[in-house]
Design a protein around this motif. Structure first.
Motif, PDB file in Angstrom:
ATOM      1  N   LEU A   3       0.781  -8.155  -5.728  1.00  0.00           N
ATOM      2  CA  LEU A   3      -0.147  -9.146  -6.269  1.00  0.00           C
ATOM      3  C   LEU A   3      -1.014  -9.632  -5.133  1.00  0.00           C
ATOM      4  CD1 LEU A   3       2.259 -11.180  -8.545  1.00  0.00           C
ATOM      5  CD2 LEU A   3       0.570  -9.487  -9.250  1.00  0.00           C
ATOM      6  N   PRO A   4      -2.242  -9.469  -5.152  1.00  0.00           N
ATOM      7  CA  PRO A   4      -3.181  -9.183  -6.234  1.00  0.00           C
ATOM      8  C   PRO A   4      -3.588  -7.719  -6.331  1.00  0.00           C
ATOM      9  CG  PRO A   4      -4.395 -10.006  -4.366  1.00  0.00           C
ATOM     10  CD  PRO A   4      -2.947  -9.917  -3.955  1.00  0.00           C
ATOM     11  N   GLU A   5      -2.642  -6.798  -6.265  1.00  0.00           N
ATOM     12  CA  GLU A   5      -2.915  -5.362  -6.339  1.00  0.00           C
ATOM     13  C   GLU A   5      -3.925  -4.938  -5.281  1.00  0.00           C
ATOM     14  OE1 GLU A   5      -3.791  -4.046 -10.273  1.00  0.00           O
ATOM     15  OE2 GLU A   5      -2.072  -5.081 -11.122  1.00  0.00           O
ATOM     16  N   LEU A   6      -3.549  -5.160  -4.047  1.00  0.00           N
ATOM     17  CA  LEU A   6      -4.426  -4.892  -2.910  1.00  0.00           C
ATOM     18  C   LEU A   6      -3.924  -3.671  -2.148  1.00  0.00           C
ATOM     19  CD1 LEU A   6      -6.705  -5.876  -0.996  1.00  0.00           C
ATOM     20  CD2 LEU A   6      -4.983  -7.290   0.131  1.00  0.00           C
ATOM     21  N   LYS A   7      -4.792  -2.675  -1.956  1.00  0.00           N
ATOM     22  CA  LYS A   7      -4.435  -1.501  -1.168  1.00  0.00           C
ATOM     23  C   LYS A   7      -4.485  -1.886   0.308  1.00  0.00           C
ATOM     24  CE  LYS A   7      -5.902   2.589  -2.382  1.00  0.00           C
ATOM     25  NZ  LYS A   7      -6.714   3.816  -2.551  1.00  0.00           N
ATOM     26  N   LEU A   8      -3.364  -1.683   1.020  1.00  0.00           N
ATOM     27  CA  LEU A   8      -3.246  -2.119   2.407  1.00  0.00           C
ATOM     28  C   LEU A   8      -3.456  -1.004   3.421  1.00  0.00           C
ATOM     29  CD1 LEU A   8      -0.094  -4.355   1.932  1.00  0.00           C
ATOM     30  CD2 LEU A   8      -2.475  -5.100   2.076  1.00  0.00           C
ATOM     31  N   GLY A   9      -3.579   0.227   2.973  1.00  0.00           N
ATOM     32  CA  GLY A   9      -3.752   1.349   3.887  1.00  0.00           C
ATOM     33  C   GLY A   9      -2.628   2.354   3.733  1.00  0.00           C
ATOM     34  N   ARG A  10      -2.403   3.149   4.778  1.00  0.00           N
ATOM     35  CA  ARG A  10      -1.358   4.186   4.749  1.00  0.00           C
ATOM     36  C   ARG A  10      -0.604   4.203   6.063  1.00  0.00           C
ATOM     37  NH1 ARG A  10      -4.035   9.742   3.719  1.00  0.00           N
ATOM     38  NH2 ARG A  10      -1.911  10.376   4.035  1.00  0.00           N
ATOM     39  N   LEU A  11       0.636   4.654   5.992  1.00  0.00           N
ATOM     40  CA  LEU A  11       1.416   4.973   7.184  1.00  0.00           C
ATOM     41  C   LEU A  11       1.596   6.479   7.185  1.00  0.00           C
ATOM     42  CD1 LEU A  11       4.402   2.524   7.802  1.00  0.00           C
ATOM     43  CD2 LEU A  11       2.459   2.976   9.251  1.00  0.00           C
ATOM     44  N   LEU A  12       1.254   7.105   8.296  1.00  0.00           N
ATOM     45  CA  LEU A  12       1.367   8.552   8.441  1.00  0.00           C
ATOM     46  C   LEU A  12       2.425   8.866   9.493  1.00  0.00           C
ATOM     47  CD1 LEU A  12      -2.464   9.171   8.591  1.00  0.00           C
ATOM     48  CD2 LEU A  12      -0.992   9.458   6.593  1.00  0.00           C
ATOM     49  N   PHE A  13       3.218   9.915   9.254  1.00  0.00           N
ATOM     50  CA  PHE A  13       4.285  10.313  10.165  1.00  0.00           C
ATOM     51  C   PHE A  13       4.083  11.741  10.617  1.00  0.00           C
ATOM     52  CE2 PHE A  13       6.089   6.759   8.013  1.00  0.00           C
ATOM     53  CZ  PHE A  13       6.971   6.193   8.914  1.00  0.00           C
ATOM     54  N   ASP A  14       4.527  12.042  11.860  1.00  0.00           N
ATOM     55  CA  ASP A  14       4.543  13.423  12.317  1.00  0.00           C
ATOM     56  C   ASP A  14       5.989  13.936  12.284  1.00  0.00           C
ATOM     57  OD1 ASP A  14       5.835  12.439  14.592  1.00  0.00           O
ATOM     58  OD2 ASP A  14       4.124  12.730  15.911  1.00  0.00           O
ATOM     59  N   GLN A  15       6.210  15.142  12.782  1.00  0.00           N
ATOM     60  CA  GLN A  15       7.537  15.756  12.737  1.00  0.00           C
ATOM     61  C   GLN A  15       8.577  15.016  13.576  1.00  0.00           C
ATOM     62  OE1 GLN A  15       8.423  18.239  10.732  1.00  0.00           O
ATOM     63  NE2 GLN A  15       6.365  18.263   9.897  1.00  0.00           N
ATOM     64  N   GLU A  16       8.153  14.258  14.573  1.00  0.00           N
ATOM     65  CA  GLU A  16       9.070  13.505  15.428  1.00  0.00           C
ATOM     66  C   GLU A  16       9.244  12.057  14.977  1.00  0.00           C
ATOM     67  OE1 GLU A  16       6.434  15.321  17.176  1.00  0.00           O
ATOM     68  OE2 GLU A  16       7.839  17.004  17.049  1.00  0.00           O
ATOM     69  N   ASP A  17       8.806  11.752  13.760  1.00  0.00           N
ATOM     70  CA  ASP A  17       8.888  10.405  13.192  1.00  0.00           C
ATOM     71  C   ASP A  17       8.035   9.376  13.924  1.00  0.00           C
ATOM     72  OD1 ASP A  17      10.464  11.126  11.078  1.00  0.00           O
ATOM     73  OD2 ASP A  17      12.346  10.550  12.046  1.00  0.00           O
ATOM     74  N   ASN A  18       7.037   9.819  14.660  1.00  0.00           N
ATOM     75  CA  ASN A  18       6.044   8.905  15.204  1.00  0.00           C
ATOM     76  C   ASN A  18       5.113   8.541  14.053  1.00  0.00           C
ATOM     77  OD1 ASN A  18       6.892   9.185  17.980  1.00  0.00           O
ATOM     78  ND2 ASN A  18       6.026  11.230  17.881  1.00  0.00           N
TER      79      ASN A  18
END
Length: 89
Positions: free
Chosen positions: A37-52
């Motif tokens: 609420l209020p249905e807000l897009k906050l972005g993305r989290l991206l991961f690589d093969q080493e969990d960075n």
């Protein structure tokens, strides 16, 4: 990279700042982040093969980013247990 969330279901995470964030796995190995609420897009989290991880967005502070990444990587439970044991000392 395979999803770290159980059965690729939407999961909610609570940050130390008391903010609830929904984590939605996508097909590229990342996670869309939403505030319910209020249905807000906050972005993305991206991961690589080493969990960075890297945050692709500008609405979460560093602490909130770390909280969400900890839930995805499974470190949140371990951190909660550590903090609980420290408080008991």
């Amino acid at each position: 990279m395979t999803s770290k969330l159980f059965d690729d279901k939407v999961v909610r995470a609570k940050t130390r700042s008391e903010r609830w964030i929904q984590l939605v796995p996508d097909t590229t190995g990342g996670y869309w982040l939403y505030e319910p609420l209020p249905e807000l897009k906050l972005g993305r989290l991206l991961f690589d093969q080493e969990d960075n991880w890297i945050y692709d967005g500008d609405l979460l502070n560093v602490s909130e980013q770390e909280d969400v990444a900890a839930v995805i990587t499974g470190c949140q439970r371990e951190m909660d247990e550590l903090l609980s044991s420290i408080k008991q000392l």
